[in-house]
Design a protein around this motif. Structure first.
Motif, PDB file in Angstrom:
ATOM      1  N   GLY A 202       0.829  -1.197   0.000  1.00 14.73           N
ATOM      2  CA  GLY A 202       0.000   0.000   0.000  1.00 14.73           C
ATOM      3  C   GLY A 202       0.862   1.245   0.000  1.00 14.73           C
ATOM      4  N   LEU A 203       0.475   2.244  -0.776  1.00 12.06           N
ATOM      5  CA  LEU A 203       1.202   3.512  -0.837  1.00 12.06           C
ATOM      6  C   LEU A 203       0.199   4.626  -0.562  1.00 12.06           C
ATOM      7  CD1 LEU A 203       4.139   4.369  -1.447  1.00 12.06           C
ATOM      8  CD2 LEU A 203       3.439   4.798  -3.802  1.00 12.06           C
TER       9      LEU A 203
ATOM     10  N   VAL B 288       4.355   5.215   3.381  1.00 13.14           N
ATOM     11  CA  VAL B 288       3.717   6.516   3.555  1.00 13.14           C
ATOM     12  C   VAL B 288       4.573   7.577   2.868  1.00 13.14           C
ATOM     13  CG1 VAL B 288       2.868   8.213   5.216  1.00 13.14           C
ATOM     14  CG2 VAL B 288       2.740   5.777   5.763  1.00 13.14           C
ATOM     15  N   MET B 289       3.941   8.355   1.977  1.00 17.83           N
ATOM     16  CA  MET B 289       4.657   9.404   1.248  1.00 17.83           C
ATOM     17  C   MET B 289       4.211  10.780   1.706  1.00 17.83           C
ATOM     18  SD  MET B 289       5.072   8.169  -2.733  1.00 17.83           S
ATOM     19  CE  MET B 289       6.102   9.608  -3.110  1.00 17.83           C
ATOM     20  N   TYR B 290       5.173  11.712   1.691  1.00 13.37           N
ATOM     21  CA  TYR B 290       4.871  13.112   1.996  1.00 13.37           C
ATOM     22  C   TYR B 290       5.722  14.003   1.110  1.00 13.37           C
ATOM     23  CZ  TYR B 290       4.160  17.502   4.493  1.00 13.37           C
ATOM     24  OH  TYR B 290       3.842  18.798   4.805  1.00 13.37           O
TER      25      TYR B 290
ATOM     26  N   GLU C 271       7.988   6.559   5.726  1.00 16.73           N
ATOM     27  CA  GLU C 271       7.916   5.367   6.579  1.00 16.73           C
ATOM     28  C   GLU C 271       7.380   4.199   5.769  1.00 16.73           C
ATOM     29  OE1 GLU C 271       6.394   4.015  11.061  1.00 16.73           O
ATOM     30  OE2 GLU C 271       5.862   5.988  10.261  1.00 16.73           O
ATOM     31  N   ILE C 272       7.892   3.010   6.048  1.00 22.32           N
ATOM     32  CA  ILE C 272       7.408   1.800   5.380  1.00 22.32           C
ATOM     33  C   ILE C 272       7.590   0.619   6.327  1.00 22.32           C
ATOM     34  CG2 ILE C 272       9.636   1.347   4.239  1.00 22.32           C
ATOM     35  CD1 ILE C 272       8.009   0.306   1.816  1.00 22.32           C
TER      36      ILE C 272
ATOM     37  N   ASN D 288      12.624  -5.514  11.963  1.00 25.14           N
ATOM     38  CA  ASN D 288      11.843  -6.382  11.075  1.00 25.14           C
ATOM     39  C   ASN D 288      11.340  -5.684   9.811  1.00 25.14           C
ATOM     40  OD1 ASN D 288      12.108  -8.473  12.971  1.00 25.14           O
ATOM     41  ND2 ASN D 288      10.303  -7.796  14.090  1.00 25.14           N
ATOM     42  N   GLY D 289      12.223  -4.940   9.173  1.00 25.63           N
ATOM     43  CA  GLY D 289      11.844  -4.272   7.936  1.00 25.63           C
ATOM     44  C   GLY D 289      11.084  -2.975   8.104  1.00 25.63           C
ATOM     45  N   HIS D 290      10.816  -2.558   9.336  1.00 24.88           N
ATOM     46  CA  HIS D 290      10.125  -1.290   9.589  1.00 24.88           C
ATOM     47  C   HIS D 290      11.149  -0.158   9.456  1.00 24.88           C
ATOM     48  CE1 HIS D 290       6.781   0.826  12.096  1.00 24.88           C
ATOM     49  NE2 HIS D 290       7.349   1.673  11.233  1.00 24.88           N
TER      50      HIS D 290
END
Length: 321
Positions: free
Chosen positions: A46-47, A228-230, A236-237, A312-314
């Motif tokens: 999701g983006l 999350v894009m800004y 953040e992903i 964990n990939g965060h």
């Protein structure tokens, strides 16, 4: 471990601003400005972000509707941004898109059958009775009847039109589908039906999705991971559980606080973002979110934060961590 289907590396898209008699380039709209992420085979990424953050531009570069200014788009270990026109045509079979507006994305002068058949006809995948059979099968897959193929788009509701758009995207048997806000123009009850349909089709055909949306509430039920894009940047992903339960970036926390809670006895503390989104022509120095961030520090105004993995990939791009 799952195989990586798509890699986006340092992707940029600048739209030039021309002015004067000589039509010189005076500045650029930095729609997408140096983002990187991976999509694993069979997953949904999701983006999300506000309007104008660059998420739809990212999707259009992946399906080759826009050429990137810089960066790499690696699909199945091949840099499709550098592919020649012949190869790009072949790759279009494997990467398809579902557009946001079901009213504008279908040709009003073509029947539904012709709209779904056109990609297969153009790519010499079927003809005659075989083509008719495949159109009928695709209509049934998306929950429409075979007799619908002789009708025109104006005879359908918004939800039915979006089903036609999904059938068209499936026609070439793609591996990756970019879902560009596919439910934002639909009623809430119809949104749930279309999301369930996309989920069923993913399992049926082993599809991989890039799911673009405005809000985190929509992608929560369909995504394995969320980015999350800004203002042209990925801030953040992470895996959906990790991001929803333990969001790190102040912008992500603000988006989560805006999700309505369907329980009148529970109240959530709403985070109100002050001010407007800065212009992508002249984005702020340092962290692009610092002009609206309640946790802004001196370093945020001077140094741009880099993506760092916490667990964990965060990953998050914030000076708080």
């Amino acid at each position: 471990m799952a195989e990586v289907l798509l890699q986006v590396k340092n992707l940029k898209k600048y739209f030039p601003i021309h002015s004067g008699l000589l039509n010189k380039v005076e500045n650029n709209v930095k729609a997408v400005d140096d983002i990187s992420f991976d999509i694993l085979k069979g997953e949904t990424l999701g983006l999300v972000g506000e309007s104008g953050c660059g998420k739809s531009t990212t999707g259009r570069m992946i399906v080759n509707l826009l050429d990137p200014t810089e960066g790499e788009i690696i699909f199945n270990n091949e840099n499709i941004a550098k592919a020649n026109k012949k190869r790009q045509k072949e790759l279009r079979k494997e990467i398809q898109i579902i557009f946001q507006d079901p009213y504008a994305s279908l040709n009003p002068r073509m029947t539904i059958g012709d709209i779904i058949a056109e990609p297969m006809r153009v790519n010499d995948m079927a003809k005659g009775q075989e083509l008719e059979k495949k159109v009928k099968e695709l209509l049934e897959y998306v929950g429409l009847a075979s007799y619908h193929r002789n009708r025109y788009p104006h005879e359908f509701s918004g939800g039915q039109r979006q089903r036609v758009g999904i059938a068209r995207a499936l026609a070439l048997k793609p591996k990756l589908i970019v879902c560009d806000e596919p439910v934002s123009a639909l009623d809430v009850s119809i949104q749930a039906q279309v999301l369930n349909l996309l989920d069923d089709l993913q399992k049926e055909f082993n599809l991989t999705y890039l799911f673009i949306a405005h809000g985190l509430n929509v992608v929560k039920h369909v995504s394995n991971r969320v980015g999350v894009m800004y203002l042209g940047k990925l801030v953040e992903i992470g895996a959906d559980d990790s991001l929803y339960n333990n969001a790190k970036h102040p912008y992500t926390q603000a988006l989560l606080s805006a999700i309505p809670i369907p329980d009148p006895t529970r109240r959530s503390e709403r985070i109100i973002l002050e001010g407007d989104v800065p212009s992508p022509i002249n984005p702020p120095k340092g962290c692009r979110f610092h002009t609206r961030c309640s946790k802004c520090m001196k370093i945020c105004k001077e140094v741009e934060p880099r993506m760092k993995e916490l667990e964990n990939g965060h990953q998050v791009a914030c000076h708080l961590y």
